[in-house]
Design an enzyme around this catalytic site. Sequence first.
Site, PDB file in Angstrom:
ATOM      1  N   TYR A   1     -13.727  -4.454 -11.151  1.00  0.00           N
ATOM      2  CA  TYR A   1     -12.690  -3.428 -11.165  1.00  0.00           C
ATOM      3  C   TYR A   1     -12.199  -3.244 -12.600  1.00  0.00           C
ATOM      4  CZ  TYR A   1     -12.397  -4.148  -6.059  1.00  0.00           C
ATOM      5  OH  TYR A   1     -12.668  -4.253  -4.717  1.00  0.00           O
TER       6      TYR A   1
ATOM      7  N   LEU B   1      -5.805   8.832   5.509  1.00  0.00           N
ATOM      8  CA  LEU B   1      -4.811   8.508   6.515  1.00  0.00           C
ATOM      9  C   LEU B   1      -3.381   8.476   5.963  1.00  0.00           C
ATOM     10  CD1 LEU B   1      -6.846   5.880   8.546  1.00  0.00           C
ATOM     11  CD2 LEU B   1      -6.030   8.108   9.354  1.00  0.00           C
ATOM     12  N   THR B   2      -3.208   8.965   4.741  1.00  0.00           N
ATOM     13  CA  THR B   2      -1.845   9.203   4.263  1.00  0.00           C
ATOM     14  C   THR B   2      -1.361  10.574   4.708  1.00  0.00           C
ATOM     15  OG1 THR B   2      -2.497  10.246   2.162  1.00  0.00           O
ATOM     16  CG2 THR B   2      -2.291   7.829   2.189  1.00  0.00           C
ATOM     17  N   GLY B   3      -2.307  11.459   5.050  1.00  0.00           N
ATOM     18  CA  GLY B   3      -1.958  12.811   5.451  1.00  0.00           C
ATOM     19  C   GLY B   3      -1.584  13.720   4.299  1.00  0.00           C
TER      20      GLY B   3
END
Length: 329
Positions: free
Chosen positions: A57, A210-212
């Site tokens: 990373y 899935l945070t929208g």
Amino acid sequence: MQYRTLGRTGWKPSEIGFGSWGIGGDAWGKTDDTEALAALHKAIDEGVNFIDTADVYGDGHSERLVGQVRKERSEPIFIATKAGRRLNPHVASGYNNAQNLTAFVERSLKNLDVESLDLLQLHCPPTEVYSMPEVFGHLDTLVQQGKIRNYGVSVEKVEEALKAIEYPEVKTVQIIFNMFRLKPAEEFFAAARERNVGIIVRVPLASGLLTGKFKADTKFDAQDHRNFNRHGESFDQGETFSGVDYETGLQAVEELRALVPEGTTLAQFALRWILMFPEVSTIIPGAKNPAQAVDNTAASQLPPLSNDTMRRIQELYTTRIRAQVHSRW
């Protein structure tokens, strides 16, 4: 914050941990170190004691940030890192080389500025590695040498997870699990529970779907894997939006909105759904700033979801998502 058990490690991790891929600065667009450090500190303020990172990373940048924060805190913090993806080419034979694994571990020890790694995970190695007991023997040697305390695996497929836990010293499995990826609950969780293996859930928000917060015309930075890896161009497709077609995911999210309780964000709702599975030891959503860290940790305080809500999410997966992902991962 609530705490769970991480398999046979003896550790009690916060059920919401911190995934630090995003702060590495190489696959999630632009990052700011000041904000990243503030996010880590805020997460710890909120009770987080489990941080996941990896040597690739940001080519070690994420590890160094995490190591810096741990030195600045007095609380005990459990750090999990990963090794293997530095291999070039990334092939199974590279894992069956004690010098390679030792070099990766020693580099992580330096990046994190510690004498021993709390938890080392093989970083999504090729499937063949799970049928190579010599690789796990090398990890046993690293434990005996005191370079690592515990080891586990990070997997792409449920089949890999099932094979990995046949090795007696594999204490944890990191796996993708969310409302768009239900296969682990159906085919792996019971086996992990039987063997007392800790489960670390990654990609819990399906790369942010899935945070929208995304729309059909949302633009992602050129350096963001959600822009360049939608079809697996750079690494496994399942790591980006959990392998779900972007438009399909957006449509499913619209259906999920109706299930979210008032005063709760969709992201918190998605994390609370994962916590409904007692086999899960900790979840590692990412956060680039303090606000995101607070939003994530608040999921630990939410009440359990109803049976009806759980059923409706299962139905949504079955009708909209399952055909795209279930047989692949």
